[in-house]
Each structure stands twice: as C-alpha cells, then as structure tokens.
Motif scaffolding. Structure first.
Motif, mmCIF file in Angstrom:
data_model
loop_
_atom_site.group_PDB
_atom_site.id
_atom_site.type_symbol
_atom_site.label_atom_id
_atom_site.label_comp_id
_atom_site.label_asym_id
_atom_site.label_seq_id
_atom_site.Cartn_x
_atom_site.Cartn_y
_atom_site.Cartn_z
ATOM 1 N N TYR A 52 -50.126 -141.298 -23.038
ATOM 2 C CA TYR A 52 -48.786 -141.612 -22.554
ATOM 3 C C TYR A 52 -48.426 -143.030 -22.982
ATOM 4 C CZ TYR A 52 -49.200 -137.612 -19.371
ATOM 5 O OH TYR A 52 -49.339 -136.367 -18.840
ATOM 6 N N CYS A 53 -47.152 -143.290 -23.090
ATOM 7 C CA CYS A 53 -46.679 -144.648 -23.343
ATOM 8 C C CYS A 53 -46.094 -145.171 -22.041
ATOM 9 C CB CYS A 53 -45.625 -144.653 -24.452
ATOM 10 S SG CYS A 53 -45.137 -146.326 -24.900
ATOM 11 N N TRP A 54 -46.838 -146.016 -21.338
ATOM 12 C CA TRP A 54 -46.475 -146.482 -20.006
ATOM 13 C C TRP A 54 -45.545 -147.680 -20.068
ATOM 14 C CZ3 TRP A 54 -47.649 -143.022 -16.572
ATOM 15 C CH2 TRP A 54 -48.734 -142.180 -16.795
ATOM 16 N N GLY B 9 -40.732 -151.191 -10.378
ATOM 17 C CA GLY B 9 -42.049 -151.750 -10.625
ATOM 18 C C GLY B 9 -43.178 -150.744 -10.745
ATOM 19 N N HIS B 10 -42.862 -149.439 -10.797
ATOM 20 C CA HIS B 10 -43.899 -148.427 -10.986
ATOM 21 C C HIS B 10 -44.107 -148.162 -12.469
ATOM 22 C CE1 HIS B 10 -42.781 -147.326 -6.788
ATOM 23 N NE2 HIS B 10 -44.088 -147.209 -6.710
ATOM 24 N N LEU B 11 -45.348 -147.876 -12.844
ATOM 25 C CA LEU B 11 -45.642 -147.501 -14.223
ATOM 26 C C LEU B 11 -45.286 -146.036 -14.410
ATOM 27 C CD1 LEU B 11 -48.947 -149.414 -14.638
ATOM 28 C CD2 LEU B 11 -47.061 -149.505 -16.257
ATOM 29 N N ILE B 12 -44.408 -145.760 -15.376
ATOM 30 C CA ILE B 12 -43.988 -144.388 -15.638
ATOM 31 C C ILE B 12 -44.058 -144.104 -17.128
ATOM 32 C CG2 ILE B 12 -42.469 -144.304 -13.624
ATOM 33 C CD1 ILE B 12 -40.091 -144.484 -15.605
ATOM 34 N N SER B 13 -44.056 -142.816 -17.428
ATOM 35 C CA SER B 13 -43.984 -142.344 -18.802
ATOM 36 C C SER B 13 -43.245 -141.010 -18.763
ATOM 37 C CB SER B 13 -45.386 -142.179 -19.390
ATOM 38 O OG SER B 13 -45.289 -141.870 -20.774
ATOM 39 N N ARG C 119 -44.617 -135.262 -22.687
ATOM 40 C CA ARG C 119 -44.138 -134.764 -23.975
ATOM 41 C C ARG C 119 -43.747 -133.293 -23.878
ATOM 42 N NH1 ARG C 119 -46.638 -134.729 -29.565
ATOM 43 N NH2 ARG C 119 -44.761 -135.065 -30.744
ATOM 44 N N GLY C 120 -42.590 -132.977 -24.415
ATOM 45 C CA GLY C 120 -42.136 -131.595 -24.463
ATOM 46 C C GLY C 120 -41.287 -131.185 -23.270
ATOM 47 N N SER C 121 -41.513 -131.795 -22.113
ATOM 48 C CA SER C 121 -40.753 -131.391 -20.934
ATOM 49 C C SER C 121 -39.795 -132.475 -20.451
ATOM 50 C CB SER C 121 -41.703 -131.037 -19.796
ATOM 51 O OG SER C 121 -42.326 -132.212 -19.286
ATOM 52 N N ASN C 122 -39.944 -133.686 -20.961
ATOM 53 C CA ASN C 122 -39.169 -134.838 -20.511
ATOM 54 C C ASN C 122 -39.308 -135.101 -19.015
ATOM 55 O OD1 ASN C 122 -38.238 -135.590 -23.031
ATOM 56 N ND2 ASN C 122 -36.494 -134.200 -22.924
ATOM 57 N N LYS C 123 -40.404 -134.636 -18.437
ATOM 58 C CA LYS C 123 -40.684 -134.861 -17.016
ATOM 59 C C LYS C 123 -41.301 -136.249 -16.846
ATOM 60 C CE LYS C 123 -43.767 -133.177 -13.446
ATOM 61 N NZ LYS C 123 -44.932 -132.351 -13.197
ATOM 62 N N ARG C 124 -40.788 -136.997 -15.836
ATOM 63 C CA ARG C 124 -41.359 -138.324 -15.556
ATOM 64 C C ARG C 124 -42.743 -138.173 -14.936
ATOM 65 N NH1 ARG C 124 -36.972 -141.199 -12.012
ATOM 66 N NH2 ARG C 124 -37.745 -139.492 -10.818
ATOM 67 N N VAL C 125 -43.632 -139.041 -15.373
ATOM 68 C CA VAL C 125 -45.004 -139.074 -14.857
ATOM 69 C C VAL C 125 -45.256 -140.485 -14.347
ATOM 70 C CG1 VAL C 125 -47.439 -138.799 -15.445
ATOM 71 C CG2 VAL C 125 -45.722 -137.365 -16.567
ATOM 72 N N PHE C 126 -45.732 -140.602 -13.111
ATOM 73 C CA PHE C 126 -46.080 -141.893 -12.528
ATOM 74 C C PHE C 126 -47.588 -142.070 -12.655
ATOM 75 C CE2 PHE C 126 -42.062 -140.895 -10.624
ATOM 76 C CZ PHE C 126 -41.440 -142.123 -10.450
ATOM 77 N N LEU C 127 -48.016 -143.216 -13.154
ATOM 78 C CA LEU C 127 -49.439 -143.469 -13.364
ATOM 79 C C LEU C 127 -50.237 -143.327 -12.071
ATOM 80 C CD1 LEU C 127 -51.714 -144.343 -15.298
ATOM 81 C CD2 LEU C 127 -51.199 -146.687 -14.697
ATOM 82 N N HIS C 128 -49.755 -143.921 -10.980
ATOM 83 C CA HIS C 128 -50.511 -143.887 -9.731
ATOM 84 C C HIS C 128 -50.656 -142.461 -9.200
ATOM 85 C CE1 HIS C 128 -46.330 -144.357 -8.378
ATOM 86 N NE2 HIS C 128 -46.685 -143.944 -7.179
#
Length: 181
Positions: A48-50, A56-60, A63-72
């Motif tokens: 992921y590219c964080w 202030g949350h790390l997100i990315s 790929r393919g779904s454009n769904k947000r992913v939170f690192l924590h």
C-alpha cells in the motif's frame, strides 16, 4: 479499456520506504512523514502507499476497489463488527497516530473510544466537560448516551476536580485525563 487503466495503475503505483533494522518497523510516507509498525505486519502493509488524512490517520486505497484502508485497522484484523481500533497513547492530549504497533492499539466499542477524547481547541477551561457561564464553572460528563451534570462551581479548580473524579468513576480504565490543568 480496463487493461490499459490497470497497466497505468501498476506503472504509477507508489510505495513507501521502510526500515526494518530496529526493534520495530519505521515507514515514511511519500512526503517523508514517519510512522511505526510491528515488523511482523510488514507483509500486510508493504503493498500500500500510505499517507496521512486530514484527521491524522494513515490511509491508503485498496487496489481495484478504491476502498479506503486504515493502517491501524489493517494490522488489528480481524475486528468484530461494531467495534473500533483506538490508539492508546496520547502525548500532548492527542492520539499518537504515527504509532501503529499493536502495543499502542486497542479494539473497543465506540462508547469506550469516546471516553478518551482529547480537549478541543476552543475549550477555554482547559478541561473537557468544564464550561463557563455567567461567571460560574459548570462540570458535566457523558456516559451511556446520557449527559450528567456534576455541579456548578465558583472556582475552576473545583469544577475540574469534579470532572476528573467523574471520569474515574464512569470511565474506569478508559479514563483519559482530558484536562490541561
């Protein structure tokens, strides 16, 4: 058309830089902002590219779904439905969101998470739940979707003391000293 877009995404895909030589992993966003993680989670996070969002949350983006992913949240999987992941340490009254090691993360209910919210910038008393009205200090606390009045005080220190005692009583281990005084 999809193949061309997928190929463009593969070519343009950016990754973060990482250092795995220490006790825990250190990553850097493309802006050079540091974040921490457990080395055992490197394989989960490396593709992921964080970056930090405005809260202030790390997100990315997945790929393919454009769904947000939170690192924590990613490193604490699986998370039961209806629960949240909270950062435990709060230097200077703010969550330390760069620290995404499991020792700094905790799965809890939304109610429990709200018990350790930081003091807002516009708070004049220096203590969450303590406000001034007509020259008097009013202390309140919220718990289980109800708001409780803790009294009206002539002195700010007395209102803060009432708020701190109520936090210990109602919030227990989730209590967070939200007072700057």
């Amino acid at each position: 058309m999809n193949n061309a877009r997928d190929e463009l995404g593969r070519i343009a895909k950016q990754y973060n830089k990482y250092d795995l030589s220490g006790e825990y992993g250190i990553g850097w966003t493309n802006k050079g902002e540091e974040f921490w993680f457990d080395k055992e989670d490197y394989d989960k996070i490396k593709n992921y590219c964080w970056h930090f969002n405005r809260w202030g949350h790390l997100i990315s983006t997945e790929r393919g779904s454009n769904k947000r992913v939170f690192l924590h949240r990613l490193v604490m999987q699986p998370i039961p439905d209806g629960l949240v992941v909270d950062h435990k340490n709060h230097p200077k009254g703010r969550e330390n969101k760069i620290d995404n090691r499991k020792q700094n993360l905790e799965i809890k209910t939304t109610q429990q998470n709200c018990m350790n919210i930081h003091n807002h910038k516009n708070n004049k008393s220096g203590c969450s739940g303590v406000t001034e009205r007509n020259g008097k200090w009013i202390a309140r606390i919220g718990y289980m979707n109800k708001r409780y009045s803790l009294g009206t005080y002539d002195k700010l220190e007395d209102a803060i003391k009432a708020r701190k005692e109520a936090e210990k009583l109602y919030y227990g281990r989730y209590s967070f000293d939200s007072c700057n005084k």
